[in-house]
Write a protein that holds these residues in place. Sequence first.
Motif, PDB file in Angstrom:
ATOM      1  N   GLU A   1      -4.186   5.389  -1.566  1.00 61.55           N
ATOM      2  CA  GLU A   1      -3.204   4.314  -1.082  1.00 61.55           C
ATOM      3  C   GLU A   1      -2.353   4.503   0.225  1.00 61.55           C
ATOM      4  O   GLU A   1      -2.202   3.755   0.998  1.00 61.55           O
ATOM      5  CB  GLU A   1      -2.133   4.114  -2.118  1.00 61.55           C
TER       6      GLU A   1
ATOM      7  N   GLU B   1      -2.597  -3.209  -9.932  1.00 60.10           N
ATOM      8  CA  GLU B   1      -3.675  -3.426  -9.105  1.00 60.10           C
ATOM      9  C   GLU B   1      -3.985  -4.898  -9.219  1.00 60.10           C
ATOM     10  O   GLU B   1      -4.673  -5.688  -8.381  1.00 60.10           O
ATOM     11  CB  GLU B   1      -4.730  -2.660  -9.695  1.00 60.10           C
TER      12      GLU B   1
ATOM     13  N   GLN C   1       2.303   1.621  -3.432  1.00 58.34           N
ATOM     14  CA  GLN C   1       1.521   2.187  -4.318  1.00 58.34           C
ATOM     15  C   GLN C   1       1.153   3.491  -4.339  1.00 58.34           C
ATOM     16  O   GLN C   1       1.187   4.285  -5.393  1.00 58.34           O
ATOM     17  CB  GLN C   1      -0.195   1.322  -4.235  1.00 58.34           C
ATOM     18  N   SER C   2       1.495   3.869  -3.134  1.00 55.35           N
ATOM     19  CA  SER C   2       1.360   5.550  -2.968  1.00 55.35           C
ATOM     20  C   SER C   2       2.395   6.366  -3.681  1.00 55.35           C
ATOM     21  O   SER C   2       1.976   7.176  -4.589  1.00 55.35           O
ATOM     22  CB  SER C   2       1.428   5.770  -1.620  1.00 55.35           C
TER      23      SER C   2
ATOM     24  N   GLU D   1      -5.569   9.031  -6.400  1.00 52.46           N
ATOM     25  CA  GLU D   1      -5.059   7.435  -6.060  1.00 52.46           C
ATOM     26  C   GLU D   1      -3.962   7.255  -5.017  1.00 52.46           C
ATOM     27  O   GLU D   1      -3.885   6.488  -4.127  1.00 52.46           O
ATOM     28  CB  GLU D   1      -4.782   6.806  -7.355  1.00 52.46           C
ATOM     29  N   SER D   2      -2.846   8.094  -5.297  1.00 53.18           N
ATOM     30  CA  SER D   2      -1.748   7.988  -4.150  1.00 53.18           C
ATOM     31  C   SER D   2      -1.819   8.503  -2.929  1.00 53.18           C
ATOM     32  O   SER D   2      -1.535   7.678  -2.193  1.00 53.18           O
ATOM     33  CB  SER D   2      -0.525   8.866  -4.888  1.00 53.18           C
TER      34      SER D   2
ATOM     35  N   GLU E   1       0.758  -1.250  -0.082  1.00 50.58           N
ATOM     36  CA  GLU E   1      -0.030   0.086  -0.172  1.00 50.58           C
ATOM     37  C   GLU E   1       0.760   1.226  -0.088  1.00 50.58           C
ATOM     38  O   GLU E   1       0.607   2.282  -0.619  1.00 50.58           O
ATOM     39  CB  GLU E   1      -0.836   0.097   1.173  1.00 50.58           C
TER      40      GLU E   1
ATOM     41  N   GLN F   1      -9.873  -3.459  -3.762  1.00 49.24           N
ATOM     42  CA  GLN F   1      -8.979  -4.015  -4.857  1.00 49.24           C
ATOM     43  C   GLN F   1      -9.850  -4.232  -6.190  1.00 49.24           C
ATOM     44  O   GLN F   1      -9.295  -4.183  -7.120  1.00 49.24           O
ATOM     45  CB  GLN F   1      -8.175  -4.988  -4.408  1.00 49.24           C
TER      46      GLN F   1
ATOM     47  N   HIS G   1      -4.693   3.821   2.875  1.00 46.72           N
ATOM     48  CA  HIS G   1      -4.811   2.460   3.117  1.00 46.72           C
ATOM     49  C   HIS G   1      -3.793   2.020   3.849  1.00 46.72           C
ATOM     50  O   HIS G   1      -3.903   1.197   4.889  1.00 46.72           O
ATOM     51  CB  HIS G   1      -4.933   1.567   1.922  1.00 46.72           C
TER      52      HIS G   1
END
Length: 155
Positions: A47, A91, A17-18, A43-44, A14, A123, A50
């Motif tokens: 993430e 993803e 992904q950021s 989105e960053s 996670e 996801q 998360h």
Amino acid sequence: MKALDILKPLVEVELAQSSFYVQLANICNKLGYFKAESYFLNESKEEREHFLIHYDYITGRGWDFQTPAIEEFDESGKSLYEVTERAKEMETKVSAMYQDACAKMFPVCQMTYNHLLQFLKIQQEALKFYIDACTALRGLDKTGEMVVEKKIYAL
């Protein structure tokens, strides 16, 4: 601590992904896809949120955790389709990680299993979005991508 061993790679991905989505935003900026840039920056942020939810869960249970280093990603991309395809690949990888973790966690700790289920649903929705986006962008030239971008990446 078996539950933490299962959860730890998900926390790490996670956070990774950021960083990954910031880099995709940077590529989109260079290519002139500003809606996609904004989308990937958002989105960053999600993430990172998360990651923090997992972090709070882990520390709230009293488990010891050290924040992992952020991995580096290739910053190349020639089209919005290529960038979106890279997001879909990420993803897909992360979805598989969550599915595997849920299967391993079920017999170990029901509370942590339930924690993971909410992320598995996230996801699945993300993967669905990127599959649809790749389908819409496939085969388009720059002009076509610029037109479709506004519909796909509207926040």
